[in-house]
Design a protein around this motif. Structure first.
Motif, PDB file in Angstrom:
ATOM      1  N   LEU A 415       3.169   7.178  -4.450  1.00  0.00           N
ATOM      2  CA  LEU A 415       3.889   6.377  -4.010  1.00  0.00           C
ATOM      3  C   LEU A 415       4.794   6.037  -5.132  1.00  0.00           C
ATOM      4  O   LEU A 415       5.933   6.809  -4.657  1.00  0.00           O
ATOM      5  CB  LEU A 415       3.751   5.534  -3.056  1.00  0.00           C
ATOM      6  CG  LEU A 415       3.075   5.321  -1.596  1.00  0.00           C
ATOM      7  CD1 LEU A 415       2.894   4.280  -1.023  1.00  0.00           C
ATOM      8  CD2 LEU A 415       4.061   6.285  -0.844  1.00  0.00           C
ATOM      9  N   ALA A 418       6.424   9.786  -6.387  1.00  0.00           N
ATOM     10  CA  ALA A 418       7.169  10.459  -5.249  1.00  0.00           C
ATOM     11  C   ALA A 418       8.644   9.349  -5.226  1.00  0.00           C
ATOM     12  O   ALA A 418       9.535   9.630  -5.818  1.00  0.00           O
ATOM     13  CB  ALA A 418       7.015  10.557  -4.350  1.00  0.00           C
ATOM     14  N   TYR A 456      16.447  10.892   1.889  1.00  0.00           N
ATOM     15  CA  TYR A 456      15.147  10.571   0.776  1.00  0.00           C
ATOM     16  C   TYR A 456      14.554  10.268   2.078  1.00  0.00           C
ATOM     17  O   TYR A 456      14.969   9.210   2.177  1.00  0.00           O
ATOM     18  CB  TYR A 456      14.895  10.363  -0.237  1.00  0.00           C
ATOM     19  CG  TYR A 456      15.627  11.469  -1.172  1.00  0.00           C
ATOM     20  CD1 TYR A 456      15.394  12.679  -1.808  1.00  0.00           C
ATOM     21  CD2 TYR A 456      17.122  11.995  -1.697  1.00  0.00           C
ATOM     22  CE1 TYR A 456      15.071  12.977  -3.206  1.00  0.00           C
ATOM     23  CE2 TYR A 456      17.446  12.093  -2.387  1.00  0.00           C
ATOM     24  CZ  TYR A 456      17.129  13.462  -3.048  1.00  0.00           C
ATOM     25  OH  TYR A 456      17.538  14.000  -3.550  1.00  0.00           O
ATOM     26  N   VAL A 458       9.727   9.222   1.535  1.00  0.00           N
ATOM     27  CA  VAL A 458       8.780   9.095   0.958  1.00  0.00           C
ATOM     28  C   VAL A 458       7.818   7.947   2.056  1.00  0.00           C
ATOM     29  O   VAL A 458       8.262   7.006   2.640  1.00  0.00           O
ATOM     30  CB  VAL A 458       9.315   8.545  -0.202  1.00  0.00           C
ATOM     31  CG1 VAL A 458       9.765   7.116  -0.334  1.00  0.00           C
ATOM     32  CG2 VAL A 458       7.599   8.493  -1.071  1.00  0.00           C
ATOM     33  N   LEU A 497       6.930  13.418  -0.067  1.00  0.00           N
ATOM     34  CA  LEU A 497       8.846  12.852   0.011  1.00  0.00           C
ATOM     35  C   LEU A 497       9.837  14.419   0.205  1.00  0.00           C
ATOM     36  O   LEU A 497       9.091  15.282  -0.347  1.00  0.00           O
ATOM     37  CB  LEU A 497       9.105  13.262  -1.806  1.00  0.00           C
ATOM     38  CG  LEU A 497      10.132  13.280  -2.510  1.00  0.00           C
ATOM     39  CD1 LEU A 497      10.887  11.571  -1.882  1.00  0.00           C
ATOM     40  CD2 LEU A 497      10.929  12.920  -4.186  1.00  0.00           C
TER      41      LEU A 497
END
Length: 534
Positions: A415, A418, A456, A458, A497
């Motif tokens: 994470l 990303a 975005y 994620v 992502l």
């Protein structure tokens, strides 16, 4: 050997002054040392959780967004909270919990605009209680000799500063309890010193810390009135009545008027369905059938276990002091609640109780000492200290010595990688665990399965993460986005992502509007049923 009494009068006075100065210097040094120990332990646990990516958007990211709002001289707005829970525009965190005292954290963000400043601030607030505990202990053992007072001060400060509720709360990130802990101690210390103005200020600040604390303030007003029932101090009685009436009144005003005025939903945190649909109905039901309270209090084995744990780790000492009554409203909120999170010791809720329990225990020991029961004081005090510190070692300090607990797991580490690809200023739907790493440089909302139209996204998609209810949900959400205008930029260790490249809205895209109806989180059935881990 030359003694002070054998010296000339002037020399004797000088020697006594020097000895007193040495004792005062040593006392201050001990206070500083124990204060720093508390600060270091609490901060280390918070930093460990940050480093291992265990602190999520709920709740560290929420408070970070809110305090940043204060730091920019605005309202404490949190998109992580408002969008996920469908609060309408105009909602601020004052409509969630009425905690304007959090504005006092804003100057920290002028030094460094980062969520970790909240961890520093909370550790400092917890540590600020150490000198207050030492004063309370000194006053409780005023008729003991200097050696006994020194020992009591040191042990009391150590037990408080390394108390398991403070350590667990530090592992849970930041919450309003950071202010409640030292303010409760300030209230007790100022009242013990009969400095009623200072006690009143502490009570006012407590009522501005969280909307339910006014009930505990009212309980302390009742304790004051009982203790002053035969006295002639009118100011003490006036303060007692002011707290008894004003504390609950402040809670009622905050819950009924101020929270809704800031965009909150009336009854949003009503977790007492076993008693009734709202406060009025619950009161009618309880008056008609008082047995409902017992049924609610024993509806889960974790509830009596919680009470037993609190009694065990303090050797039942607080039960010997009237100050323990201050904890009753806060405990009742949890014991009668339907929310399993409230029954666990693995969250920050016990930190609200810790200054009350520590003060009550010190007072109880002081009363026993004044009655000449010295052996009992030593036995009970040592037992309480050993039990409390043993719990602290097992539930808090132990984690600092475990190397792997300082490292993120593979999925959470992914994470971080990303998130590094997301440009500053972007709009993001973020996995709960990475959200605090994005709040100071992006416009972030929680990835919760409802498309929000952000640039975005994620999230993890191979294992369930808050707030998703089922294991496949995240994978299903990823597939939905990829099929409707999102391109995958990153896919490692179960983390994706996605970047929005299309212009057509994803089916189900939704952002809260003026007519939105807020909802409270649905807790999965496997959450909150482990006494220690929640």
């Amino acid at each position: 050997m030359t003694t002070t009494s054998a010296l000339p009068p002037r020399a004797a006075r000088g020697a006594a002054a020097r000895a007193s100065g040495v004792r005062l210097s040593s006392r201050r040094a001990r206070t500083v040392l124990l204060t720093l120990l508390c600060f270091a332990a609490c901060l280390a646990l918070g930093v460990q959780q940050w480093t291992s990516l265990q602190l999520g958007g709920f709740d560290l990211g929420i408070f970070d967004q809110g305090v940043r709002g204060y730091a920019h001289f605005g309202l404490p707005v949190s998109t992580l909270k408002s969008v996920h829970h469908e609060f309408p525009p105009g909602f601020s965190l004052l409509g969630d919990h009425f905690s304007p005292v959090l504005a006092l954290m804003a100057p920290l963000y002028w030094l460094w605009d980062d969520p970790r400043m909240l961890l520093v601030g909370q550790a400092a607030l917890f540590a600020a209680g150490v000198p207050l505990v030492r004063r309370i202990a000194t006053r409780a053992f005023a008729d003991a000799d200097q050696r006994v007072r020194t020992r009591v001060r040191d042990v009391a400060a150590l037990v408080y500063g390394l108390g398991w509720p403070l350590l667990i709360s530090s592992r849970s990130g930041f919450h309003e309890v950071g202010f409640a802990v030292p303010l409760f101690l300030l209230l007790f210390e100022r009242a013990g010193a009969r400095r009623w103005g200072g006690a009143a200020v502490a009570a006012l600040l407590l009522c501005a810390t969280k909307e339910d604390i006014g009930l505990a303030v009212g309980a302390y007003g009742a304790v004051l009135l009982w203790r002053e029932r035969g006295g002639a101090d009118r100011r003490a009685k006036l303060l007692g009545w002011a707290l008894l009436l004003g504390g609950p009144l402040s809670s009622a005003v905050e819950i009924s008027y101020l929270i809704p005025a800031m965009g909150g939903a009336p009854g949003y945190y009503w977790n007492y369905g076993q008693l009734g649909a709202d406060g009025g109905e619950a009161l009618r039901h309880v008056l008609g059938d008082p047995w409902l309270l017992a049924e609610s209090a024993f509806s889960s084995p974790l509830k009596p276990m919680l009470l037993g744990w609190l009694v065990l780790t303090t050797a039942a000492l607080p039960l010997r002091s009237g100050t323990a009554l201050v904890a009753l409203p806060l405990l009742a909120e949890r014991i009668f609640s339907d929310n399993p999170n409230h029954w666990s010791i693995a969250r920050h809720y016990d930190a609200f109780l810790w200054p009350i329990l520590v003060t009550a225990a010190i007072e109880a020991l002081g009363v026993l000492w004044s009655r000449g029961r010295r052996a009992q004081v030593r036995r009970l005090g040592a037992t309480a200290a050993v039990l409390s510190l043993a719990a602290s070692a097992a539930l808090g300090l132990y984690h600092l010595a475990v190397p792997y607990e300082w490292q993120p797991k593979a999925t959470t580490a992914a994470l971080t990688r990303a998130a590094a690809l997301i440009p500053d200023g972007a709009t993001v739907e973020a996995d709960n665990q990475i959200a605090p790493r994005l709040t100071n440089r992006t416009k972030v909302v929680l990835a919760d399965g409802t498309p929000r139209g952000q640039e975005y996204v994620v999230l993890r998609y191979t294992q369930r993460a808050f707030p998703f209810q089922r294991d496949p949900e995240q994978a299903e959400y990823r597939a939905l986005l990829l099929a409707h205008g999102y391109q995958e930029l990153f896919d490692q260790d179960g983390v994706t992502l996605l970047h929005r490249t299309g212009t057509a809205p994803v089916p189900g895209t939704h952002l809260p509007g003026p007519g939105s109806t807020p909802y409270e989180e649905v807790i999965p059935p496997d959450v909150g049923h482990n006494f220690f881990l929640g």
